[in-house]
Enzyme design. Sequence first.
Site, PDB file in Angstrom:
ATOM      1  N   CYS A 186      15.139  43.555 -39.299  1.00 33.57           N
ATOM      2  CA  CYS A 186      16.576  43.713 -39.082  1.00 33.57           C
ATOM      3  C   CYS A 186      17.115  44.986 -39.720  1.00 33.57           C
ATOM      4  O   CYS A 186      18.321  45.207 -39.735  1.00 33.57           O
ATOM      5  CB  CYS A 186      17.313  42.495 -39.643  1.00 33.57           C
ATOM      6  N   LEU A 187      16.246  45.811 -40.268  1.00 34.09           N
ATOM      7  CA  LEU A 187      16.687  47.053 -40.894  1.00 34.09           C
ATOM      8  C   LEU A 187      16.738  48.172 -39.860  1.00 34.09           C
ATOM      9  O   LEU A 187      15.756  48.414 -39.152  1.00 34.09           O
ATOM     10  CB  LEU A 187      15.743  47.447 -42.027  1.00 34.09           C
TER      11      LEU A 187
END
Length: 457
Positions: free
Chosen positions: A388-389
């Site tokens: 999710c980065l």
Amino acid sequence: MTLHPHKIDSGLPPILRAATADLLTRHAPRLLDWVARHGSPLNLVWPDALEDNLAALKDVLTGHRVEHVIYYGAKVNKSPGLMQAALRAGAGLDVSSLYELRDARRLGADGARLVATGPAKTSEFHQELIACNALISVDSPEELEDLIEGLPADARPQPIFLRLRPRDQRKSRFGMPADAVVHCLTRLAGENRLRFAGLHFHVSGYRWETRVAALSEAADLVAEARRMGFSPRMIDIGGGLPVQYVDQASYEAHLAAQAPEDYRTGKKPDSFYPYGGPLSPADWLHRLLEAELRQGRSVADYLRREGLTLAMEPGRALADQAAITVFRISRVKALGPDSHVIFVEGSSFSACETWFASEFLVDPILVPATRPAAQSPPIRAYLAGHSCLDEDVLSNRWLRFPAAPNAGDLLVYANTGGYQMDLLENEFHRHPMPARLCVMKDAEGQPILVRDTIGEV
């Protein structure tokens, strides 16, 4: 059905070993099956490549009549298969942690084939190195005192290097200046539980010229040590031999032509590893040995005349062409009329480049899972990992695909054995660590997989 890899039109195709090229062409269906069984990313290792690389360096050293010892820098890759290949081929192992040491011992390495060059050794690491009488590179006067304090009263002579910090490495936190080396020699004069084996240094960058300068400093210290009554037998030049990932002309043309808009960030990285340099590791070593050290004498002349063994710890250079990393595409997402992001399954191996504001300047190879029903138009895309980065990317560089990839297709990064494979591997999002397997041949000469674990390689 034979599936053929697709060339990605970004100008930096990898140099491929024959065994790798064969797997990606004739055996592409087998590669797809392996990923289906073992997951993405999949790390594949060829231990025999390390043996070939080691033989090439040994040929140079033997040709120059230089006594030598080569230690494989185990930190470059967590593969037990590569460690075992190094031992099988007559090399030693450079262990930089307690855990690398324990793996080396489980693979059968005795202390005579081990060196520990890392600067931040714990007391437990010291104790296990002492127990097997491994060669220890002492990074500082402080480490020397810690080592002496931990020696048993009846210890057999423990061999050590003293690690020099060359003058042009003043900003480095590793090693010690020449005056501190002399201080340590004075301290050793009254300590019969330690044996001064010689000097060690490691120089940043990939220029053989800087090693020659460091060798000149080391030569002065060898002479001083002998005046003090010591008998040093080795000079260890560390690692830093360059590896050629891509064709030199293509690499230089790419660097000259690249622009900020070639990157999704709109910014060119300030520096890169020399992926397309002019020298192979063997060429580099030949240049070093024939270089003038002083008074018209070459490095090789000096080593022979002084009866010194040349030691080194190549990591990346010995892992050259020894591994690939295979990603399965999970989704191709349009970001605009002329841009896409390709998501791949698994942790981002290239974080060791992109997270440090650089880039792995080697094009991946697309291996399609099926023949496309119709030819799609070309697209440009960057590659992103599963997390999710927003910065979890394999490539900030826009890659141009002659046809749009599909979910299930594979992207293969070649030559990832030297740090790229696992420097920042993690289990973020509880995603399992990538599988690592050795590629061998069966009785019919067909590629098969063997678990890359101690006792099974």
